[in-house]
Design a protein around this motif. Structure first.
Motif, PDB file in Angstrom:
ATOM      1  N   ARG A 252      -0.748   3.269  -6.027  1.00 46.21           N
ATOM      2  CA  ARG A 252       0.366   2.603  -5.339  1.00 46.21           C
ATOM      3  C   ARG A 252      -0.120   1.347  -4.627  1.00 46.21           C
ATOM      4  O   ARG A 252       0.579   0.319  -4.609  1.00 46.21           O
ATOM      5  CB  ARG A 252       1.026   3.551  -4.343  1.00 46.21           C
ATOM      6  N   ALA A 253      -1.306   1.413  -4.021  1.00 48.33           N
ATOM      7  CA  ALA A 253      -1.850   0.230  -3.351  1.00 48.33           C
ATOM      8  C   ALA A 253      -2.080  -0.895  -4.354  1.00 48.33           C
ATOM      9  O   ALA A 253      -1.777  -2.063  -4.077  1.00 48.33           O
ATOM     10  CB  ALA A 253      -3.150   0.586  -2.636  1.00 48.33           C
ATOM     11  N   ALA A 254      -2.620  -0.562  -5.521  1.00 50.60           N
ATOM     12  CA  ALA A 254      -2.838  -1.576  -6.552  1.00 50.60           C
ATOM     13  C   ALA A 254      -1.503  -2.177  -7.003  1.00 50.60           C
ATOM     14  O   ALA A 254      -1.404  -3.391  -7.225  1.00 50.60           O
ATOM     15  CB  ALA A 254      -3.571  -0.956  -7.739  1.00 50.60           C
ATOM     16  N   GLU A 255      -0.488  -1.341  -7.102  1.00 52.96           N
ATOM     17  CA  GLU A 255       0.826  -1.825  -7.554  1.00 52.96           C
ATOM     18  C   GLU A 255       1.410  -2.829  -6.564  1.00 52.96           C
ATOM     19  O   GLU A 255       1.909  -3.887  -6.960  1.00 52.96           O
ATOM     20  CB  GLU A 255       1.783  -0.644  -7.738  1.00 52.96           C
ATOM     21  N   VAL A 256       1.351  -2.516  -5.262  1.00 55.09           N
ATOM     22  CA  VAL A 256       1.944  -3.433  -4.286  1.00 55.09           C
ATOM     23  C   VAL A 256       1.117  -4.707  -4.156  1.00 55.09           C
ATOM     24  O   VAL A 256       1.636  -5.739  -3.709  1.00 55.09           O
ATOM     25  CB  VAL A 256       2.114  -2.758  -2.901  1.00 55.09           C
ATOM     26  N   CYS A 257      -0.159  -4.645  -4.534  1.00 55.30           N
ATOM     27  CA  CYS A 257      -1.015  -5.836  -4.490  1.00 55.30           C
ATOM     28  C   CYS A 257      -1.012  -6.600  -5.808  1.00 55.30           C
ATOM     29  O   CYS A 257      -1.696  -7.632  -5.938  1.00 55.30           O
ATOM     30  CB  CYS A 257      -2.443  -5.449  -4.125  1.00 55.30           C
ATOM     31  N   PHE A 258      -0.303  -6.076  -6.812  1.00 52.52           N
ATOM     32  CA  PHE A 258      -0.170  -6.719  -8.125  1.00 52.52           C
ATOM     33  C   PHE A 258      -1.520  -6.900  -8.810  1.00 52.52           C
ATOM     34  O   PHE A 258      -1.828  -7.953  -9.385  1.00 52.52           O
ATOM     35  CB  PHE A 258       0.536  -8.081  -7.983  1.00 52.52           C
ATOM     36  N   VAL A 259      -2.354  -5.862  -8.704  1.00 56.32           N
ATOM     37  CA  VAL A 259      -3.642  -5.864  -9.408  1.00 56.32           C
ATOM     38  C   VAL A 259      -3.810  -4.502 -10.073  1.00 56.32           C
ATOM     39  O   VAL A 259      -3.062  -3.558  -9.808  1.00 56.32           O
ATOM     40  CB  VAL A 259      -4.826  -6.125  -8.452  1.00 56.32           C
ATOM     41  N   SER A 260      -4.815  -4.404 -10.926  1.00 58.48           N
ATOM     42  CA  SER A 260      -5.110  -3.113 -11.542  1.00 58.48           C
ATOM     43  C   SER A 260      -5.819  -2.221 -10.533  1.00 58.48           C
ATOM     44  O   SER A 260      -6.445  -2.700  -9.579  1.00 58.48           O
ATOM     45  CB  SER A 260      -5.985  -3.300 -12.778  1.00 58.48           C
ATOM     46  N   GLN A 261      -5.748  -0.913 -10.766  1.00 55.78           N
ATOM     47  CA  GLN A 261      -6.419   0.009  -9.857  1.00 55.78           C
ATOM     48  C   GLN A 261      -7.938  -0.203  -9.861  1.00 55.78           C
ATOM     49  O   GLN A 261      -8.561  -0.200  -8.790  1.00 55.78           O
ATOM     50  CB  GLN A 261      -6.078   1.456 -10.212  1.00 55.78           C
ATOM     51  N   PRO A 262      -8.575  -0.396 -11.031  1.00 56.36           N
ATOM     52  CA  PRO A 262     -10.026  -0.644 -11.001  1.00 56.36           C
ATOM     53  C   PRO A 262     -10.392  -1.891 -10.199  1.00 56.36           C
ATOM     54  O   PRO A 262     -11.407  -1.902  -9.497  1.00 56.36           O
ATOM     55  CB  PRO A 262     -10.379  -0.811 -12.488  1.00 56.36           C
ATOM     56  N   ALA A 263      -9.551  -2.944 -10.286  1.00 62.31           N
ATOM     57  CA  ALA A 263      -9.855  -4.167  -9.537  1.00 62.31           C
ATOM     58  C   ALA A 263      -9.763  -3.919  -8.039  1.00 62.31           C
ATOM     59  O   ALA A 263     -10.601  -4.399  -7.260  1.00 62.31           O
ATOM     60  CB  ALA A 263      -8.899  -5.286  -9.949  1.00 62.31           C
TER      61      ALA A 263
END
Length: 301
Positions: free
Chosen positions: A20-31
Motif C-alpha cells: 500500500r505504501a508503494a502504491e500511494v508513492c507511485f513506485v514498485s514495492q521493491p523500489a
C-alpha cells in the motif's frame, strides 16, 4: 539522504503495509523497500521490523519518523513560501476539524479561499480534538479546529475563535406534547438523541449538567451533528447542539431552538497549527483569514 527515502519511510509508517505504501508513492514495492534499506544503511540503524510482512517500526524508527515528518513539512513549507513571493499562495492546506466546528470551518474556508483562490483546502471533518492536536504535532495536518483544553496551548499555536453555546432543539409538536422545558432537568426527560459518550461535545454537556445535578440518558446516540438534526426533524426526538451550527441551515419551520436555565453551556473552539517557527505560510494565512471573520471577532470581544 534523499527526500524520496524519507517520503517512502513516512508512507510506510502511515500505511503499515509495503504494497500500500508503494502504491500511494507511485513506485514498485521493491523500489520502496530498497530505498528504505538504503536509508537504514546510511543512518546505521534498523528502522523497520520485518517478517513476512510489515511488523512495525523499531524504537530507532519511531524517532527517525518524527524527524522525517518535520523535515518533509519544512521542505514543503519552504517551497510554499518561496512560491508565494513570486505568484501568491499555492499548494494544499490540510485541516482537521472537530465535527462540532464544521460550520466554523465553512466560514473560515470562504474567507481563506476568497483571498487565496489558488490554494486547495483538504478538510477532514470527523476527527476528535485530541487526534487533531496529535496529527498537527506530527505534521500530518497543517492546522485544525478543536475544542480548546488547558493543555492544548502548551503544545501548539492557538487562536481562539468563539465560545460554543449549546442549545436544545426540538419540534414544536414534541415540546407541546411533553411540556415546554424551562430547565435542563426538564430537557433531560425528553426523548433525546445526542453525541456518544467519549466525544468532546458530549463530555462538555455531561459535565455541565452534572454540576446542575442532572444526568441525561439519550435514546439514540450518533457521532455527527447532521445525524442528530436528521432525527430531530422526524419530530420524535430532541437534541442538544452547538448554536453556531444552525445559521444558514434550511431547517423546518416547526423546529425551535432554546437556551435553558443558568449560565450558557459550551466550550471554546480554537484554530491551531504547529508551534514550530517559522510557521507554515499556508497556516499563517489561514490564521489571518480567521481573524477577518466578524462573528469570531465579536465572540472574542
Amino acid at each position: 539522504m534523499l527526500f524520496r527515502q524519507l517520503e517512502y519511510f513516512v508512507a510506510l509508517a502511515r500505511e503499515r503495509h509495503f504494497a500500500r505504501a508503494a502504491e500511494v508513492c507511485f513506485v514498485s514495492q521493491p523500489a520502496l523497500s530498497e530505498a528504505i534499506r538504503k536509508l537504514e544503511r546510511e543512518l546505521g540503524v534498523p528502522l523497520v521490523r520485518r517478517g513476512h510482512s510489515f511488523q512495525g517500526l523499531t524504537p530507532e524508527g519511531e524517532r527517525v519518523l518524527l524527524w522525517a515528518r518535520r523535515i518533509l513539512a519544512d521542505h514543503d513549507a519552504l517551497h510554499d513560501e518561496v512560491a508565494a513571493l513570486h505568484a501568491g499562495l499555492t499548494g494544499t492546506l490540510r485541516v482537521g476539524v472537530n465535527p462540532a466546528a464544521t460550520s466554523a470551518a465553512a466560514v473560515i474556508s470562504a474567507a481563506f479561499c476568497t483571498t487565496h483562490p489558488r490554494v486547495e483546502l483538504s478538510l477532514e471533518t470527523n476527527l476528535r480534538s485530541a487526534d487533531i492536536v496529535d496529527r498537527v504535532q506530527d505534521f500530518e495536518l497543517d492546522a485544525g479546529i478543536v475544542y480548546l483544553d488547558e493543555d492544548t496551548a502548551d503544545q501548539v499555536r492557538v487562536q481562539t475563535l468563539y465560545r460554543e453555546r449549546l442549545v436544545l432543539i426540538a419540534s414544536e409538536r414534541l415540546l407541546l406534547d411533553a411540556g415546554e422545558p424551562s430547565t435542563w432537568a426538564d430537557a433531560a426527560n425528553l426523548p433525546l438523541c445526542l453525541l456518544p459518550r467519549g466525544m468532546r461535545g458530549r463530555e462538555v454537556l455531561d459535565h455541565a449538567l452534572a454540576d446542575r445535578g442532572v444526568a441525561v440518558r439519550p435514546q439514540i446516540e450518533a457521532d455527527s451533528i447532521v445525524a442528530l438534526l436528521a432525527h430531530v426533524m422526524t419530530g420524535r426526538w430532541a437534541s442538544v447542539v452547538p448554536e453556531q451550527w444552525l445559521p444558514g441551515l434550511a431547517l423546518p419551520q416547526d423546529l425551535r431552538t432554546m437556551p435553558l436555565d443558568g449560565p450558557a453551556i459550551g466550550a471554546h473552539m480554537a484554530l491551531i497549527s504547529h508551534a514550530a517557527e517559522p510557521a507554515s505560510v499556508l497556516a499563517r494565512a489561514l490564521f489571518e483569514a480567521a481573524g477577518t471573520v466578524d462573528r469570531f471577532r465579536e465572540s472574542s470581544d
